[in-house]
Design a protein around this motif. Structure first.
Motif, PDB file in Angstrom:
ATOM      1  N   UNK A 272      43.749  17.927  81.003  1.00  0.00           N
ATOM      2  CA  UNK A 272      42.689  18.648  80.460  1.00  0.00           C
ATOM      3  C   UNK A 272      42.791  20.025  80.784  1.00  0.00           C
ATOM      4  N   UNK A 273      43.743  20.497  81.611  1.00  0.00           N
ATOM      5  CA  UNK A 273      43.999  21.976  81.946  1.00  0.00           C
ATOM      6  C   UNK A 273      42.977  22.499  82.707  1.00  0.00           C
ATOM      7  N   UNK A 274      41.822  22.216  82.540  1.00  0.00           N
ATOM      8  CA  UNK A 274      40.941  22.854  83.640  1.00  0.00           C
ATOM      9  C   UNK A 274      39.594  21.883  83.848  1.00  0.00           C
ATOM     10  N   UNK A 275      38.783  22.281  84.646  1.00  0.00           N
ATOM     11  CA  UNK A 275      37.527  21.508  84.987  1.00  0.00           C
ATOM     12  C   UNK A 275      36.927  21.120  83.556  1.00  0.00           C
ATOM     13  N   UNK A 276      36.372  19.669  83.448  1.00  0.00           N
ATOM     14  CA  UNK A 276      35.687  19.481  82.289  1.00  0.00           C
ATOM     15  C   UNK A 276      34.271  19.004  82.613  1.00  0.00           C
TER      16      UNK A 276
ATOM     17  N   UNK B 218      31.626  23.739  76.057  1.00  0.00           N
ATOM     18  CA  UNK B 218      32.570  23.334  75.085  1.00  0.00           C
ATOM     19  C   UNK B 218      33.178  21.904  75.222  1.00  0.00           C
ATOM     20  N   UNK B 219      32.610  21.037  76.114  1.00  0.00           N
ATOM     21  CA  UNK B 219      32.823  19.902  76.253  1.00  0.00           C
ATOM     22  C   UNK B 219      31.796  18.711  75.799  1.00  0.00           C
TER      23      UNK B 219
ATOM     24  N   UNK C  99      38.902  20.948  73.195  1.00  0.00           N
ATOM     25  CA  UNK C  99      38.700  22.206  73.957  1.00  0.00           C
ATOM     26  C   UNK C  99      40.085  23.003  74.335  1.00  0.00           C
ATOM     27  N   UNK C 100      39.897  24.202  74.754  1.00  0.00           N
ATOM     28  CA  UNK C 100      41.185  24.884  74.628  1.00  0.00           C
ATOM     29  C   UNK C 100      42.112  24.561  75.753  1.00  0.00           C
TER      30      UNK C 100
END
Ligand code: 6R9
Length: 647
Positions: A416-420, A443-444, A470-471
């Motif tokens: 996910x790259x970062x916190x979701x 955005x989630x 999401x980005x």
């Protein structure tokens, strides 16, 4: 079924942070906008970075492939260093490094800029070009960050391998990525000991035909490094002749920034690929939304750079925001259990981001170690890696944060790259419930569903899913599209499935309950049971093996192996030690089983699948549930006997 009520403590549903309840209006409004019109929303957010060319389209969504900021151009190292030296952050500490002995090194943004430029030129001189892969196998030292950013500067793709991994694990990752250059060191220091990385690297390189060059950071100056002519070089030597400036290579937003390997349900690790633009926007914004970063902050995320948490919240997000990031080489409880608190005091850390397993360990040492240090600089805390149990949450909140620092429990993954799922404390204070990561982030669009994808009512356990891109979402798996689709998009139709169980409560809070696949979470590290079983059966004494996770007070879960031996074993104790050592050497210490049981049979279904769920219940001494599909009941009796001393 796990009853999440058990997780609620005295803070319970009505726990509020701050002295008055603040309605979530601001956050809700932002979240609503982000979901209603994602292109407009993320187009605005992307202005947090400096772009060389604006994108033509914010999102191209060809499920399951998301491409963000299409045809936008930027450079990640420019965003993490160059842009800060043009203003008042030029002489601000970018990195504060400390080791177990208390030696410190600080690099200002300007110093970091110089080092990154020079090392980028070193890489160029070794023939590294845009799109080439560079493997980084380094301990927690500033050179690791410099190497990552230098790759980004010239558009090369880094693949960082955790320095605790064994030679086989390193070789497997280098070969899958096809890395041409390896950046490593002669040794690393941990718990007062020197660990010889060079020996591990030498062994790996016997089996890595793609590697042309190896760069060594020479740390143990009392001992020379034996270099192979034409292949091996010393970092310092190469830096001496390097150019002072390398123009950052402007890459398209979806150019891969890095590959990071993570455990999956098969024996082979997955090469998660992240983009440059989408990833950097997402980590920058999530860090801001989680903690509301300001220029006074000294941020310490204790994760190793070998994991995604280290990539996103030790390196890319803090540096993109111009924050000071702390890097510590060593164990946080060495040479004494107060080490972590001493570092916070020494550097005036304002935000501490660590893992529940670390908190439980520190809690065991007792609060005296905490209280003897001045932690008044701390303003916020963070937790990541696994669900945090309320007892650890309370201790973290009361003893460490002195009831003044809210805890951001951040749920996310390598992919996910970062916190979701995380509390947006940087946007506003929100009521926290110990053990819940609170709400899906901006955005989630997350939900909890049954196996058929139907949304479940509150308090029903199901699978967590994300219904929109999401980005920070991975671009895919390195050279493995089939696996990408299968691993994340086939379980629930039209949804990204992280393979975690969750519950959504009546207030909309999400509670993550643990993995919904055969992946263990050992002290916050993902270890595939299949990967571990694969290694076990490659040992000459092992015919067949099954691995399960046994709950552990400190580590959350530890691997336990059931092994069918190839032949009669005389000395079981010795055989077990031998096998454990073998796993340790092959996969690394985190994966080593804490117990091995020798058995003649494993419980299997009639179709031949090992019933790990039954093994787990056996070790927990719980009711075995439905055994109608079992092939041979006698396996159970035998294991019960074997376990009788332990349960
Ligand atoms: C960031 C990271 C991902 C897996 C994830 C889940 C577990 C991570 C969590 C959490 C509950 C949290 N996990 N954070 N579970 N609450 N706050 O850890 O990435 O190494 O890929 O692991 O970790 O099971 O699916 P990664």
């Amino acid at each position: 079924m796990i009853n999440h009520d058990r997780l609620l403590t005295k803070f319970g549903v009505s726990m509020k942070f701050g002295d008055k309840y603040i309605p979530l209006e601001k956050f809700n409004k932002m979240r609503e906008e982000s979901l209603k019109n994602p292109e407009k929303f993320w187009g605005e957010q992307a202005k947090c970075l400096d772009w060389d060319k604006t994108w033509d389209k914010v999102l191209e969504w060809n499920p399951p492939y998301a491409r963000w900021f299409v045809n936008g151009k930027l450079n990640a190292s420019y965003n993490c260093v160059d842009r800060h030296i043009k203003g008042s952050r030029r002489n601000k500490a970018a990195i504060i490094w400390e080791n177990e002995n208390g030696d410190c090194r600080t690099l200002t943004y300007y110093e970091l800029y110089r080092e990154v430029n020079k090392f980028a030129n070193v890489l160029q001189n070794l023939g590294v070009d845009k799109g080439d892969r560079v493997a980084i196998y380094l301990p927690m030292i500033p050179e690791a960050v410099i190497a990552m950013l230098a790759c980004a500067r010239i558009g090369a793709i880094h693949t960082v391998v955790f320095s605790g991994f064994s030679s086989d694990a390193l070789a497997e990752r280098i070969n899958d990525a096809g890395a041409e250059v390896l950046i490593t060191a002669d040794i690393l220091y941990r718990r007062g000991k020197k660990i010889n990385l060079k020996n591990i690297v030498d062994k790996s390189l016997l089996d890595c035909p793609s590697i042309n060059y190896v760069v060594y950071v020479h740390r143990d100056k009392d001992n020379d490094i034996k270099l192979k002519e034409g292949r091996d070089y010393l970092w310092d030597e190469l830096m001496k002749g390097a150019k002072k400036y390398v123009k950052p290579v402007s890459v398209e937003s979806n150019h891969p920034l890095f590959i990071l390997y993570t455990s999956g349900t098969t024996g082979k690790p997955k090469g998660v690929v992240h983009s440059t633009g989408g990833y950097l926007v997402y980590v920058t914004k999530t860090m801001e939304w989680t903690w509301g970063i300001n220029d006074m902050d000294v941020f310490w995320c204790t994760a190793d750079i070998g994991w995604i948490t280290g990539h996103s919240y030790v390196v890319y997000a803090p540096l993109s925001l111009g924050t000071t990031t702390v890097i510590y080489e060593g164990a946080i409880d060495y040479p004494n259990p107060g080490r972590i608190w001493e570092i916070i005091e020494n550097h005036g850390v304002t935000i501490l981001y660590t893992a529940p397993t670390a908190i439980r360990m520190l809690m065991k040492y007792g609060e005296e170690w905490v209280k003897s240090h001045d932690l008044s600089t701390l303003r916020m805390l963070g937790s990541v890696g696994e669900p945090i149990n309320p007892k650890a949450w309370e201790w973290y909140y009361e003893v460490v944060g002195q009831k003044r620092c809210p805890i951001a429990d951040c749920y996310w993954q390598t992919e996910t790259g970062g916190h979701i799922i995380y509390p947006p404390l940087g946007i506003q204070n929100i009521p926290l419930k110990p053990g819940s990561a609170t709400f899906p982030g901006i955005g989630i669009d997350a939900d909890v569903v049954d196996e058929n994808g139907n949304s479940l009512p509150p308090n029903k356990k199901g699978l967590l899913v994300i219904k929109n891109p999401w980005p920070g979402m991975l671009l895919g798996l390195w050279k493995n599209d089939v696996r990408y689709r299968k691993a994340y998009w086939e379980r629930i139709k039209n949804c990204y499935c992280p393979s975690d169980y969750a519950i959504k409560d009546e207030d909309g809070y999400f509670w993550i309950l643990g993995r919904a696949d055969e992946v263990l979470n050992v002290a916050g590290h993902r270890i595939g049971t299949a990967e571990l079983e694969h290694v076990l059966v490659s040992h000459p004494l092992v015919a067949e093996a099954a691995v399960i996770g046994k709950p552990d007070e400190i580590k959350g879960e530890v691997p336990v192996a059931f092994v069918i031996p190839r032949k009669e074993i005389d000395d079981k104790k010795e055989a077990k030690e031998q096998i454990i050592k073998y796993v340790r050497d092959t996969l690394g210490p985190v994966a080593a089983p804490t117990m091995i049981f020798f058995v003649n049979k494993l419980p299997k279904t009639r179709s031949g699948k090992i019933m790990r769920r039954v093994l787990k219940k056996l070790i927990l001494g719980e009711d075995l549930g439905d055994l109608s599909t079992i092939e041979d009941n006698t396996s159970i009796e035998e294991i019960k006997n074997e376990l009788s001393d332990f349960v």
